[in-house]
Design a protein around this motif. Structure first.
Motif, PDB file in Angstrom:
ATOM      1  N   SER A  78       0.637  -1.196  -0.073  1.00 59.41           N
ATOM      2  CA  SER A  78      -0.072  -0.043  -0.022  1.00 59.41           C
ATOM      3  C   SER A  78       0.837   1.224  -0.001  1.00 59.41           C
ATOM      4  CB  SER A  78      -0.841  -0.118   1.170  1.00 59.41           C
ATOM      5  OG  SER A  78      -0.047   0.194   2.653  1.00 59.41           O
ATOM      6  N   TYR A 114      -7.040   4.205 -17.187  1.00 54.68           N
ATOM      7  CA  TYR A 114      -8.131   4.279 -16.352  1.00 54.68           C
ATOM      8  C   TYR A 114      -9.308   3.541 -16.741  1.00 54.68           C
ATOM      9  CZ  TYR A 114     -11.374   5.888 -12.246  1.00 54.68           C
ATOM     10  OH  TYR A 114     -12.009   5.780 -11.174  1.00 54.68           O
ATOM     11  N   PRO A 118      -9.089  -3.638 -13.545  1.00 54.38           N
ATOM     12  CA  PRO A 118      -7.987  -4.053 -12.812  1.00 54.38           C
ATOM     13  C   PRO A 118      -7.460  -5.493 -13.338  1.00 54.38           C
ATOM     14  CG  PRO A 118      -9.381  -3.213 -11.196  1.00 54.38           C
ATOM     15  CD  PRO A 118     -10.261  -3.260 -12.558  1.00 54.38           C
ATOM     16  N   ALA A 164      -0.466  -2.226 -10.199  1.00 54.56           N
ATOM     17  CA  ALA A 164      -1.479  -1.337  -9.524  1.00 54.56           C
ATOM     18  C   ALA A 164      -1.147   0.131  -9.677  1.00 54.56           C
ATOM     19  CB  ALA A 164      -1.327  -1.945  -7.971  1.00 54.56           C
ATOM     20  N   LYS A 167      -2.356   1.266 -12.941  1.00 55.22           N
ATOM     21  CA  LYS A 167      -3.818   1.422 -13.260  1.00 55.22           C
ATOM     22  C   LYS A 167      -4.384   2.740 -12.614  1.00 55.22           C
ATOM     23  CE  LYS A 167      -8.136  -0.070 -13.654  1.00 55.22           C
ATOM     24  NZ  LYS A 167      -8.576   1.321 -13.183  1.00 55.22           N
ATOM     25  N   GLN A 168      -3.902   3.263 -11.301  1.00 53.15           N
ATOM     26  CA  GLN A 168      -4.351   4.181 -10.804  1.00 53.15           C
ATOM     27  C   GLN A 168      -3.683   5.660 -10.951  1.00 53.15           C
ATOM     28  OE1 GLN A 168      -6.577   4.149  -8.964  1.00 53.15           O
ATOM     29  NE2 GLN A 168      -6.746   5.770  -7.563  1.00 53.15           N
ATOM     30  N   TYR A 171      -6.406   8.166 -12.749  1.00 52.62           N
ATOM     31  CA  TYR A 171      -7.206   8.881 -12.002  1.00 52.62           C
ATOM     32  C   TYR A 171      -6.586  10.028 -11.121  1.00 52.62           C
ATOM     33  CZ  TYR A 171     -10.374   9.197  -8.074  1.00 52.62           C
ATOM     34  OH  TYR A 171     -11.246   9.757  -7.101  1.00 52.62           O
ATOM     35  N   ASN A 221      -6.004   6.915  -2.764  1.00 55.46           N
ATOM     36  CA  ASN A 221      -5.121   5.576  -3.124  1.00 55.46           C
ATOM     37  C   ASN A 221      -4.477   4.771  -2.047  1.00 55.46           C
ATOM     38  OD1 ASN A 221      -3.092   6.303  -5.794  1.00 55.46           O
ATOM     39  ND2 ASN A 221      -4.079   8.013  -4.932  1.00 55.46           N
ATOM     40  N   TYR A 224      -7.727   2.486  -2.279  1.00 58.28           N
ATOM     41  CA  TYR A 224      -7.525   1.651  -3.443  1.00 58.28           C
ATOM     42  C   TYR A 224      -6.431   0.684  -3.212  1.00 58.28           C
ATOM     43  CZ  TYR A 224      -5.141   0.623  -7.767  1.00 58.28           C
ATOM     44  OH  TYR A 224      -4.632   0.027  -8.927  1.00 58.28           O
ATOM     45  N   PHE A 227      -8.193  -2.255  -1.130  1.00 60.31           N
ATOM     46  CA  PHE A 227      -9.458  -2.941  -1.636  1.00 60.31           C
ATOM     47  C   PHE A 227      -9.258  -3.280  -3.159  1.00 60.31           C
ATOM     48  CE2 PHE A 227     -10.883  -0.865   2.367  1.00 60.31           C
ATOM     49  CZ  PHE A 227     -11.513  -2.036   2.987  1.00 60.31           C
ATOM     50  N   ASP A 228      -9.039  -2.198  -3.851  1.00 63.59           N
ATOM     51  CA  ASP A 228      -9.325  -2.206  -5.163  1.00 63.59           C
ATOM     52  C   ASP A 228      -8.180  -2.975  -6.191  1.00 63.59           C
ATOM     53  OD1 ASP A 228     -11.760  -0.876  -4.774  1.00 63.59           O
ATOM     54  OD2 ASP A 228     -10.908   1.265  -5.248  1.00 63.59           O
ATOM     55  N   THR A 229      -7.279  -3.368  -5.320  1.00 67.09           N
ATOM     56  CA  THR A 229      -6.426  -4.148  -6.150  1.00 67.09           C
ATOM     57  C   THR A 229      -6.561  -5.541  -6.054  1.00 67.09           C
ATOM     58  OG1 THR A 229      -4.876  -4.181  -4.251  1.00 67.09           O
ATOM     59  CG2 THR A 229      -4.275  -2.284  -5.580  1.00 67.09           C
TER      60      THR A 229
END
Length: 294
Positions: A78, A114, A118, A164, A167-168, A171, A221, A224, A227-229
């Protein structure tokens, strides 16, 4: 004075927000309450019988070496994803903001990632860095780098961090670019006339004015990364090799779905939710003090 909107019916405002409230309750509050309830239960793998167990599931987690190791993995993952994502996005936004010719093309290309899911991002990076057929892996071998993330945990962690972060970036780029465009050019020009170098202008004028945006992206972030990874991890390493990339959110999935430990998985999700809420509160409590609004 701004005009106030008057609704013809007293129920119309509630009807307008009802869809969003319904989605929030059904897909957030209800699953969270279910996870909290199941975390106090012991259930057989077939879900036919349950037994109230109190804090047994939580106590078992603190004696699970794999779960404790996933804390360290998640912390490293993270921090790297949040820091690299914000730093690279700020650099790209600054460079794109200075471009005059072809600016729309550059900005569009930087925004495109974006739109990638994922899982698709994970598969893309897995193919690029595949030990046997990946084009990037081939180039690394030509440079004398022994690249094989399937066997080496440090390389697997590096791979998922890159995927990861990539991907971010789009954004973060959008918000930084919008923030840079809102800074009055007169401030930059005045500092330039006073003899301030570009680097000094950035750190003393631009970056402080971007601190609200940076703080917002820091919170986003972190959430993200926690959770979102999941899709990135699942599509690339599946938590391996040897649990080297098994972050907390993925361990919730493996224990709950693959191992059929619903109680233990629910306890993990509750702890994960508490951790993210605590980190968000800490950021608002301490980090926000350094934010300059206007």
């Amino acid at each position: 004075m701004g005009q106030r909107v008057a609704f013809g019916s007293r129920w119309l405002p509630y009807a307008l927000v009802l869809p969003q409230i319904t989605i929030t309750v059904v897909f957030f509050f209800w699953p969270a309450l279910q996870a909290l309830w199941y975390s106090f239960q012991l259930q057989d793998p077939f879900g036919e019988s349950t037994e109230f167990a109190g804090l047994t599931n939580f106590a078992a987690l603190w004696h699970d070496s794999a779960y404790l190791a996933s804390f360290q993995t998640t912390a490293l993952f993270s921090v790297l994803v949040a820091f690299l994502g914000i730093a690279i996005s700020l650099l790209l936004a600054t460079l794109a903001h200075r471009v005059a010719r072809g600016a729309l093309v550059y900005r569009t290309l930087l925004i495109w990632p974006y739109a990638v899911a994922p899982a698709v991002a994970g598969v893309l990076w897995a193919f690029l860095f595949a030990p046997s057929i990946g084009i990037v892996s081939y180039g690394l071998r030509q440079l004398g780098v022994d690249w094989n993330w399937v066997l080496r945990g440090d390389q697997a962690m590096l791979l998922v961090v890159m995927a990861a972060t990539w991907k971010q970036i789009s954004y973060n780029f959008l918000f930084f670019l919008a923030g840079l465009q809102s800074i009055p050019t007169s401030l930059i020009e005045a500092a330039a006339i006073d003899g301030a170098s570009p680097m000094r202008r950035f750190w003393t004028i631009v970056f402080p004015l971007l601190s609200p945006t940076t703080f917002f992206l820091l919170v986003v972030n972190i959430v993200y990364a926690f959770f979102d990874t999941f899709g990135v991890i699942d599509a690339t390493t599946s938590g391996g090799p040897a649990q080297a990339t098994n972050i907390l959110v993925y361990k919730v999935y493996t224990d709950g779905v693959k191992s059929a430990d619903l109680g233990g998985s629910s306890a993990q999700s509750v702890i994960l939710m508490v951790i993210v809420i605590a980190l968000t509160v800490v950021q608002f409590r301490f980090v926000e003090r350094r934010v300059q609004y206007g």
